[in-house]
Write a protein that holds these residues in place. Structure first.
Motif, PDB file in Angstrom:
ATOM      1  N   ASN A  29      32.054  30.677  35.267  1.00 19.88           N
ATOM      2  CA  ASN A  29      32.564  32.041  35.106  1.00 19.88           C
ATOM      3  C   ASN A  29      32.935  32.645  36.455  1.00 19.88           C
ATOM      4  OD1 ASN A  29      32.271  32.025  32.330  1.00 19.88           O
ATOM      5  ND2 ASN A  29      30.249  32.984  32.362  1.00 19.88           N
ATOM      6  N   TRP A  30      32.128  32.383  37.479  1.00 14.79           N
ATOM      7  CA  TRP A  30      32.404  32.908  38.819  1.00 14.79           C
ATOM      8  C   TRP A  30      33.810  32.509  39.255  1.00 14.79           C
ATOM      9  CZ3 TRP A  30      34.045  31.986  43.634  1.00 14.79           C
ATOM     10  CH2 TRP A  30      33.602  32.806  44.678  1.00 14.79           C
ATOM     11  N   ALA A  31      34.123  31.226  39.132  1.00 16.30           N
ATOM     12  CA  ALA A  31      35.419  30.738  39.600  1.00 16.30           C
ATOM     13  C   ALA A  31      36.572  31.282  38.759  1.00 16.30           C
ATOM     14  CB  ALA A  31      35.434  29.213  39.593  1.00 16.30           C
ATOM     15  N   VAL A  32      36.414  31.263  37.442  1.00 17.70           N
ATOM     16  CA  VAL A  32      37.504  31.701  36.560  1.00 17.70           C
ATOM     17  C   VAL A  32      37.762  33.190  36.717  1.00 17.70           C
ATOM     18  CG1 VAL A  32      38.220  31.969  34.163  1.00 17.70           C
ATOM     19  CG2 VAL A  32      37.169  29.835  34.913  1.00 17.70           C
ATOM     20  N   TRP A  33      36.704  33.995  36.682  1.00 16.41           N
ATOM     21  CA  TRP A  33      36.884  35.447  36.731  1.00 16.41           C
ATOM     22  C   TRP A  33      37.349  35.913  38.099  1.00 16.41           C
ATOM     23  CZ3 TRP A  33      31.641  36.489  33.843  1.00 16.41           C
ATOM     24  CH2 TRP A  33      31.818  36.181  32.486  1.00 16.41           C
ATOM     25  N   ARG A  34      36.851  35.305  39.157  1.00 17.24           N
ATOM     26  CA  ARG A  34      37.282  35.693  40.494  1.00 17.24           C
ATOM     27  C   ARG A  34      38.764  35.364  40.694  1.00 17.24           C
ATOM     28  NH1 ARG A  34      40.161  34.833  44.756  1.00 17.24           N
ATOM     29  NH2 ARG A  34      39.394  35.828  46.629  1.00 17.24           N
ATOM     30  N   ASP A  35      39.175  34.159  40.317  1.00  9.92           N
ATOM     31  CA  ASP A  35      40.557  33.755  40.545  1.00  9.92           C
ATOM     32  C   ASP A  35      41.541  34.492  39.643  1.00  9.92           C
ATOM     33  OD1 ASP A  35      39.523  32.053  42.403  1.00  9.92           O
ATOM     34  OD2 ASP A  35      40.104  30.199  41.390  1.00  9.92           O
ATOM     35  N   ALA A  36      41.059  34.976  38.493  1.00  6.19           N
ATOM     36  CA  ALA A  36      41.907  35.735  37.572  1.00  6.19           C
ATOM     37  C   ALA A  36      41.964  37.220  37.916  1.00  6.19           C
ATOM     38  CB  ALA A  36      41.405  35.561  36.136  1.00  6.19           C
ATOM     39  N   GLY A  37      41.156  37.637  38.892  1.00  3.12           N
ATOM     40  CA  GLY A  37      41.089  39.060  39.219  1.00  3.12           C
ATOM     41  C   GLY A  37      40.398  39.884  38.156  1.00  3.12           C
ATOM     42  N   ASP A  38      39.496  39.258  37.409  1.00  5.42           N
ATOM     43  CA  ASP A  38      38.730  39.949  36.359  1.00  5.42           C
ATOM     44  C   ASP A  38      37.468  40.511  37.009  1.00  5.42           C
ATOM     45  OD1 ASP A  38      37.432  40.812  34.094  1.00  5.42           O
ATOM     46  OD2 ASP A  38      37.816  38.996  32.930  1.00  5.42           O
ATOM     47  N   TRP A  39      37.641  41.586  37.777  1.00  9.46           N
ATOM     48  CA  TRP A  39      36.587  42.059  38.671  1.00  9.46           C
ATOM     49  C   TRP A  39      35.386  42.620  37.930  1.00  9.46           C
ATOM     50  CZ3 TRP A  39      37.922  39.553  42.584  1.00  9.46           C
ATOM     51  CH2 TRP A  39      39.251  39.469  42.990  1.00  9.46           C
ATOM     52  N   VAL A  40      35.591  43.209  36.750  1.00 16.99           N
ATOM     53  CA  VAL A  40      34.469  43.771  35.997  1.00 16.99           C
ATOM     54  C   VAL A  40      33.528  42.658  35.560  1.00 16.99           C
ATOM     55  CG1 VAL A  40      33.806  45.003  33.902  1.00 16.99           C
ATOM     56  CG2 VAL A  40      35.765  45.797  35.243  1.00 16.99           C
ATOM     57  N   ARG A  41      34.075  41.598  34.984  1.00 18.78           N
ATOM     58  CA  ARG A  41      33.210  40.492  34.563  1.00 18.78           C
ATOM     59  C   ARG A  41      32.714  39.685  35.753  1.00 18.78           C
ATOM     60  NH1 ARG A  41      35.277  37.256  29.372  1.00 18.78           N
ATOM     61  NH2 ARG A  41      37.294  37.223  30.447  1.00 18.78           N
ATOM     62  N   PHE A  42      33.526  39.595  36.799  1.00 16.86           N
ATOM     63  CA  PHE A  42      33.078  38.887  38.002  1.00 16.86           C
ATOM     64  C   PHE A  42      31.812  39.510  38.570  1.00 16.86           C
ATOM     65  CE2 PHE A  42      33.653  38.199  42.720  1.00 16.86           C
ATOM     66  CZ  PHE A  42      33.313  36.852  42.709  1.00 16.86           C
ATOM     67  N   ALA A  43      31.728  40.834  38.513  1.00 17.34           N
ATOM     68  CA  ALA A  43      30.545  41.522  39.039  1.00 17.34           C
ATOM     69  C   ALA A  43      29.276  41.140  38.294  1.00 17.34           C
ATOM     70  CB  ALA A  43      30.755  43.030  38.983  1.00 17.34           C
ATOM     71  N   THR A  44      29.405  40.720  37.032  1.00 19.64           N
ATOM     72  CA  THR A  44      28.216  40.355  36.244  1.00 19.64           C
ATOM     73  C   THR A  44      27.635  39.014  36.660  1.00 19.64           C
ATOM     74  OG1 THR A  44      29.418  39.227  34.448  1.00 19.64           O
ATOM     75  CG2 THR A  44      29.177  41.626  34.277  1.00 19.64           C
ATOM     76  N   CYS A  45      28.339  38.258  37.504  1.00 20.39           N
ATOM     77  CA  CYS A  45      27.816  36.972  37.976  1.00 20.39           C
ATOM     78  C   CYS A  45      26.715  37.152  39.020  1.00 20.39           C
ATOM     79  CB  CYS A  45      28.942  36.134  38.582  1.00 20.39           C
ATOM     80  SG  CYS A  45      30.214  35.607  37.425  1.00 20.39           S
ATOM     81  N   TRP A  46      26.622  38.356  39.594  1.00 24.11           N
ATOM     82  CA  TRP A  46      25.730  38.601  40.715  1.00 24.11           C
ATOM     83  C   TRP A  46      24.530  39.443  40.287  1.00 24.11           C
ATOM     84  CZ3 TRP A  46      27.335  36.525  45.369  1.00 24.11           C
ATOM     85  CH2 TRP A  46      28.674  36.133  45.441  1.00 24.11           C
ATOM     86  N   HIS A  47      23.430  39.265  40.980  1.00 23.33           N
ATOM     87  CA  HIS A  47      22.382  40.277  40.944  1.00 23.33           C
ATOM     88  C   HIS A  47      22.760  41.367  41.949  1.00 23.33           C
ATOM     89  CE1 HIS A  47      19.771  38.427  38.097  1.00 23.33           C
ATOM     90  NE2 HIS A  47      19.539  37.348  38.837  1.00 23.33           N
ATOM     91  N   ALA A  48      22.159  42.541  41.777  1.00 25.97           N
ATOM     92  CA  ALA A  48      22.539  43.697  42.604  1.00 25.97           C
ATOM     93  C   ALA A  48      22.329  43.443  44.091  1.00 25.97           C
ATOM     94  CB  ALA A  48      21.756  44.930  42.157  1.00 25.97           C
ATOM     95  N   ASP A  49      21.365  42.602  44.424  1.00 24.46           N
ATOM     96  CA  ASP A  49      21.095  42.294  45.830  1.00 24.46           C
ATOM     97  C   ASP A  49      21.752  40.993  46.270  1.00 24.46           C
ATOM     98  OD1 ASP A  49      19.512  40.712  44.201  1.00 24.46           O
ATOM     99  OD2 ASP A  49      17.748  40.802  45.503  1.00 24.46           O
ATOM    100  N   GLY A  50      22.718  40.507  45.496  1.00 22.31           N
ATOM    101  CA  GLY A  50      23.379  39.251  45.812  1.00 22.31           C
ATOM    102  C   GLY A  50      24.218  39.343  47.077  1.00 22.31           C
ATOM    103  N   THR A  51      24.425  38.173  47.708  1.00 20.80           N
ATOM    104  CA  THR A  51      25.180  38.092  48.954  1.00 20.80           C
ATOM    105  C   THR A  51      26.126  36.900  48.905  1.00 20.80           C
ATOM    106  OG1 THR A  51      23.380  39.068  50.242  1.00 20.80           O
ATOM    107  CG2 THR A  51      25.025  37.805  51.469  1.00 20.80           C
ATOM    108  N   MET A  52      27.324  37.107  49.451  1.00 20.58           N
ATOM    109  CA  MET A  52      28.294  36.024  49.591  1.00 20.58           C
ATOM    110  C   MET A  52      28.458  35.709  51.056  1.00 20.58           C
ATOM    111  SD  MET A  52      30.377  33.966  48.036  1.00 20.58           S
ATOM    112  CE  MET A  52      31.628  32.798  48.580  1.00 20.58           C
ATOM    113  N   CYS A  53      28.486  34.420  51.382  1.00 22.88           N
ATOM    114  CA  CYS A  53      28.681  34.009  52.769  1.00 22.88           C
ATOM    115  C   CYS A  53      29.833  33.004  52.814  1.00 22.88           C
ATOM    116  CB  CYS A  53      27.397  33.399  53.331  1.00 22.88           C
ATOM    117  SG  CYS A  53      27.424  33.182  55.124  1.00 22.88           S
TER     118      CYS A  53
END
Length: 211
Positions: A29-53
């Protein structure tokens, strides 16, 4: 008692199977939603304290999503393709590794190029209130290449700039610097102290320590 133990064992196996299915679905879901620009559902892949590096952005999840949206609006083209997957699950925590390619298109010295970088997503995951989410995503960059979109085009790279970055993602970094990003120069690769430190950090996460 023997029956109860067997039932308990089956229940644990079922939970692990459900966890593994949920983890794989999360990664996809992370890859599909991020690449599709589905930002609302993409946000659900993370916990609130999540970090991307990532090479171009090291930030809390909310800031990474905002930066991704802004890049999308400017026409920055970054796509992901997933391959093999493995997960180490320890109760409500997991480390997932997923083979991936990052494909980015953009201009380098007036020539439009495609860069393809092969590596792994290395994810620190946790199940909270019944939902798996990303606590930390650290890609591992294994090898990359750059090709002009027009095969007849001539492209000369700055050797000194290319050499500033590790072999696993130096062409990706080169492109990203050309379009204005400050690229992190010590990301983990296939081998070396950075990836060994990441593996050790993952083991500590599974043992119950902070990410």
């Amino acid at each position: 008692m023997g029956v109860l133990r067997r039932l308990a064992g089956l229940s644990a196996m079922q939970q692990e199977m459900l966890d593994r299915l949920a983890i794989r679905a999360l990664v996809e879901n992370w890859a599909v939603w991020r690449d599709a620009g589905d930002w609302v559902r993409f946000a659900t892949c993370w916990h609130a304290d999540g970090t991307m590096c990532a090479t171009w952005c090291q930030a809390p999840a909310a800031e990474f999503i905002a930066a991704s949206k802004a890049a999308w609006a400017k026409g920055v083209s970054i796509l992901h393709f997933l391959g093999g997957h493995s997960a180490d699950v320890a109760g409500t925590r997991a480390i997932a590794q997923t083979k991936m390619t990052i494909s980015q298109r953009g201009p380098v010295h007036g020539v439009v190029v495609d860069v393809v970088c092969t590596g792994r997503f290395y994810d620190f995951l946790e199940r909270r209130d019944g939902r798996w989410g990303v606590v930390l995503r650290q890609p591992i960059y294994e090898k990359d290449r750059m090709d002009p979109v027009d095969p007849a085009a001539t492209l000369a790279l700055d050797a000194a700039l290319l050499a500033r970055f590790p072999a696993g993602y130096r062409h990706l970094a080169y492109l990203q610097t050309q379009i204005g990003y400050a690229v992190k120069a010590d990301m983990p690769g296939l081998t070396g102290p950075e990836v060994e430190a990441l593996y050790a950090r993952g083991a500590r996460w599974l043992a119950g320590e902070a990410a």
